[in-house]
Design an enzyme around this catalytic site. Structure first.
Site, PDB file in Angstrom:
ATOM      1  N   GLU A 151       3.934 -51.206  63.216  1.00  0.00           N
ATOM      2  CA  GLU A 151       2.760 -50.386  62.864  1.00  0.00           C
ATOM      3  C   GLU A 151       2.908 -49.655  61.534  1.00  0.00           C
ATOM      4  OE1 GLU A 151       2.051 -48.035  66.401  1.00  0.00           O
ATOM      5  OE2 GLU A 151       2.017 -49.820  67.659  1.00  0.00           O
ATOM      6  N   GLU A 198       1.402 -57.435  72.848  1.00  0.00           N
ATOM      7  CA  GLU A 198       1.176 -56.272  73.729  1.00  0.00           C
ATOM      8  C   GLU A 198      -0.200 -56.357  74.390  1.00  0.00           C
ATOM      9  OE1 GLU A 198       2.005 -52.544  71.756  1.00  0.00           O
ATOM     10  OE2 GLU A 198       3.764 -53.334  70.735  1.00  0.00           O
TER      11      GLU A 198
HETATM   12  O1  G3I Z   1      10.259 -40.052  79.350  1.00  0.00           O
HETATM   13  C1  G3I Z   1       9.346 -38.967  79.508  1.00  0.00           C
HETATM   14  C2  G3I Z   1       9.581 -38.250  80.797  1.00  0.00           C
HETATM   15  O2  G3I Z   1      10.860 -37.682  80.761  1.00  0.00           O
HETATM   16  C3  G3I Z   1       8.498 -37.192  80.988  1.00  0.00           C
HETATM   17  O3  G3I Z   1       8.651 -36.603  82.243  1.00  0.00           O
HETATM   18  C4  G3I Z   1       7.104 -37.811  80.900  1.00  0.00           C
HETATM   19  C5  G3I Z   1       6.003 -36.754  80.998  1.00  0.00           C
HETATM   20  O4  G3I Z   1       4.876 -37.127  80.267  1.00  0.00           O
HETATM   21  O5  G3I Z   1       6.991 -38.477  79.650  1.00  0.00           O
HETATM   22  C6  G3I Z   1       7.927 -39.510  79.481  1.00  0.00           C
HETATM   23  O6  G3I Z   1       7.726 -40.084  78.246  1.00  0.00           O
HETATM   24  C7  G3I Z   1       6.589 -40.931  78.116  1.00  0.00           C
HETATM   25  C8  G3I Z   1       7.096 -42.325  77.724  1.00  0.00           C
HETATM   26  O7  G3I Z   1       5.991 -43.142  77.466  1.00  0.00           O
HETATM   27  C9  G3I Z   1       7.949 -42.975  78.823  1.00  0.00           C
HETATM   28  O8  G3I Z   1       7.195 -43.143  79.970  1.00  0.00           O
HETATM   29  C10 G3I Z   1       5.687 -40.373  77.043  1.00  0.00           C
HETATM   30  O9  G3I Z   1       5.109 -39.147  77.491  1.00  0.00           O
HETATM   31  C11 G3I Z   1       4.611 -41.362  76.705  1.00  0.00           C
HETATM   32  O10 G3I Z   1       3.880 -40.890  75.575  1.00  0.00           O
HETATM   33  C12 G3I Z   1       5.234 -42.687  76.377  1.00  0.00           C
HETATM   34  O11 G3I Z   1       4.199 -43.590  76.109  1.00  0.00           O
HETATM   35  C13 G3I Z   1       4.581 -44.825  75.555  1.00  0.00           C
HETATM   36  C14 G3I Z   1       3.983 -44.963  74.164  1.00  0.00           C
HETATM   37  O12 G3I Z   1       4.269 -46.240  73.648  1.00  0.00           O
HETATM   38  C15 G3I Z   1       4.530 -43.879  73.260  1.00  0.00           C
HETATM   39  O13 G3I Z   1       4.470 -44.142  71.965  1.00  0.00           O
HETATM   40  C16 G3I Z   1       4.030 -45.917  76.454  1.00  0.00           C
HETATM   41  O14 G3I Z   1       4.744 -45.892  77.699  1.00  0.00           O
HETATM   42  C17 G3I Z   1       4.209 -47.291  75.800  1.00  0.00           C
HETATM   43  O15 G3I Z   1       3.479 -48.246  76.545  1.00  0.00           O
HETATM   44  C18 G3I Z   1       3.648 -47.259  74.390  1.00  0.00           C
HETATM   45  O16 G3I Z   1       3.864 -48.509  73.799  1.00  0.00           O
HETATM   46  C19 G3I Z   1       3.325 -48.696  72.467  1.00  0.00           C
HETATM   47  C20 G3I Z   1       4.229 -49.663  71.774  1.00  0.00           C
HETATM   48  O17 G3I Z   1       5.544 -49.195  71.787  1.00  0.00           O
HETATM   49  C21 G3I Z   1       3.764 -49.880  70.333  1.00  0.00           C
HETATM   50  N1  G3I Z   1       2.372 -50.281  70.280  1.00  0.00           N
HETATM   51  C22 G3I Z   1       1.444 -49.438  71.011  1.00  0.00           C
HETATM   52  C23 G3I Z   1       1.914 -49.287  72.457  1.00  0.00           C
HETATM   53  C24 G3I Z   1       0.934 -48.492  73.248  1.00  0.00           C
HETATM   54  O18 G3I Z   1       0.893 -47.183  72.760  1.00  0.00           O
END
Ligand code: G3I
Length: 369
Positions: A156, A261
């Site tokens: 990105e 994705e």
């Molecule tokens: O690990 C913490 C946990 O400790 C906490 O309790 C919880 C509370 O909200 O959050 C957890 O972290 C989350 C993490 O995913 C793991 O589950 C984050 O809040 C959350 O923002 C994060 O989201 C991820 C996102 O990337 C963040 O950038 C999504 O799972 C994941 O599907 C998403 O993937 C991205 C690709 O890497 C790049 N392209 C876009 C795609 C979708 O956004």
């Protein structure tokens, strides 16, 4: 009768008097075309989601790590790597003989602030940040050499108009941070597929920016071998024409294309334009969450048709495609439930919250059977 049993019984009826037929799986249906992958989460990696793991092993021949290979997880502090989850992820891929993807090495998101700063909190020099990037890539790619077949090296890096996104990588190192990341990844594993990965590449301005970037990198001899089109889609975007044009544009440059994705959002659009920028958020509002108790059949059918349309395009371009990966297993697993609005109920994937295949699953398999 559950949908799984339905598929099984149908198989038995079709095969009656001959031999019992196993249920159709995604990986078998697309064996002649491309690997079909899925992004897996921590519960699946650690074996806590046994139902999910059984489906992943049965249905898919490629995996991506939804979060566990990102910088903040694997390299949380200076000099401190934590491979606990990443090792389990890679072991899952090895055990099931899967095309195992590394996601990702260099991104502006999910990277700790310390990466860009010295002990006094000042921004690093170009050389110091390059050395830090080099160490990270050498360590992570080197550890999984031969077991991770494909890396999302840079993630990105472009704006919607096709220009380079301003990030600390770009600000401190300069535009060639992208070339450097690919060089370091190639040095650490010369056999690996090396990908530039982004969303909205079906929109002409961003696609053209990515084409110019890849062309420039190839002309400079930078070892980029694939472009990942993320395909965070909706029921109306992208059109089949936009999807096919994007694949053709990258394939013409001599690189492979991965659909990296894939998911299809069925909820109302929040921003009036397609985006998957993880930095964008909106307040919750019941109007933005119309299906908290189940998806109406008419929308379920629209979703199935959109998936079939997309897979028809992928099959038509199979010579250019190295894999097609769903971004999550079940609707309940999807990031879409919490982005860009927290707590919504979305239905973007091929398996429902109950773990059963949806109409969209049948439609995807139906494209090639
Ligand atoms: O690990 C913490 C946990 O400790 C906490 O309790 C919880 C509370 O909200 O959050 C957890 O972290 C989350 C993490 O995913 C793991 O589950 C984050 O809040 C959350 O923002 C994060 O989201 C991820 C996102 O990337 C963040 O950038 C999504 O799972 C994941 O599907 C998403 O993937 C991205 C690709 O890497 C790049 N392209 C876009 C795609 C979708 O956004």
């Amino acid at each position: 009768m559950t949908a799984w049993r339905g598929v099984l019984v149908l198989g038995l009826m079709v095969g009656m008097g001959v031999a019992a037929q196993a249920p159709v799986t995604l990986k078998d249906a697309y064996k002649a075309d491309f690997p079909v992958g899925v992004a897996i989460n921590t519960a699946q990696i650690t074996g806590q989601d046994a139902r999910g793991d059984a489906t992943i092993a049965a249905q898919f021949d490629s995996i991506s790590p939804e979060n566990v290979l990102k910088w903040e997880v694997i390299h949380p502090q200076p000099g401190k790597y934590d491979f606990t989850l990443a090792d389990q992820y890679v072991a899952f891929g090895v055990e099931h003989h899967m095309w195992t993807v590394g996601h990702n090495l260099v991104w502006h998101s999910q990277v700790p602030g310390w990466v860009f700063r010295d002990d006094q909190g000042n921004l690093l020099t170009r050389d110091a940040l390059l050395e830090r990037m080099h160490d990270h890539i050498r360590t992570v790619v080197g550890r999984y050499k031969g077991r991770i077949q494909s890396w999302d090296v840079v993630n990105e890096a472009l704006n919607e108009d096709g220009t380079l996104r301003t990030s600390l990588w770009e600000k401190i190192i300069g535009d060639d941070y992208i070339a450097k990341a690919f060089e370091y990844a190639h040095e650490a594993d010369p056999q690996a597929e090396l990908t530039y990965n982004d969303y909205n590449l079906e929109n002409a301005a961003k696609r053209d920016g990515a084409v110019a970037l890849v062309k420039k990198l190839r002309a400079e001899g930078v070892p980029i071998t694939c472009v990942g089109i993320q395909d965070h889609d909706s029921l109306t975007w992208p059109t089949a024409q936009q999807e096919g044009d994007a694949i053709d544009a990258f394939a013409a440059l001599g690189v492979k294309v991965s659909i990296s994705e894939l998911d299809v959002d069925v909820l109302p659009s929040v921003f009036g334009q397609q985006t998957s920028d993880v930095g964008a958020h909106a307040a919750s509002n019941p109007k933005l969450n119309p299906y908290p108790n189940g998806l109406p059949d008419a929308v379920q059918q629209q979703l199935a048709q959109k998936y079939a349309e997309l897979f028809r395009v992928f099959v038509a371009h199979k010579a250019s495609i190295s894999r097609v990966t769903l971004w999550g297993l079940t609707d309940g697993d999807s990031w879409k439930n919490d982005w860009p609005v927290r707590g919504r109920t979305d239905y973007p994937l091929l398996f429902g919250r109950d773990g059963e295949p949806k109409a969209a699953f049948g439609a995807v398999v139906g494209v090639v059977r």
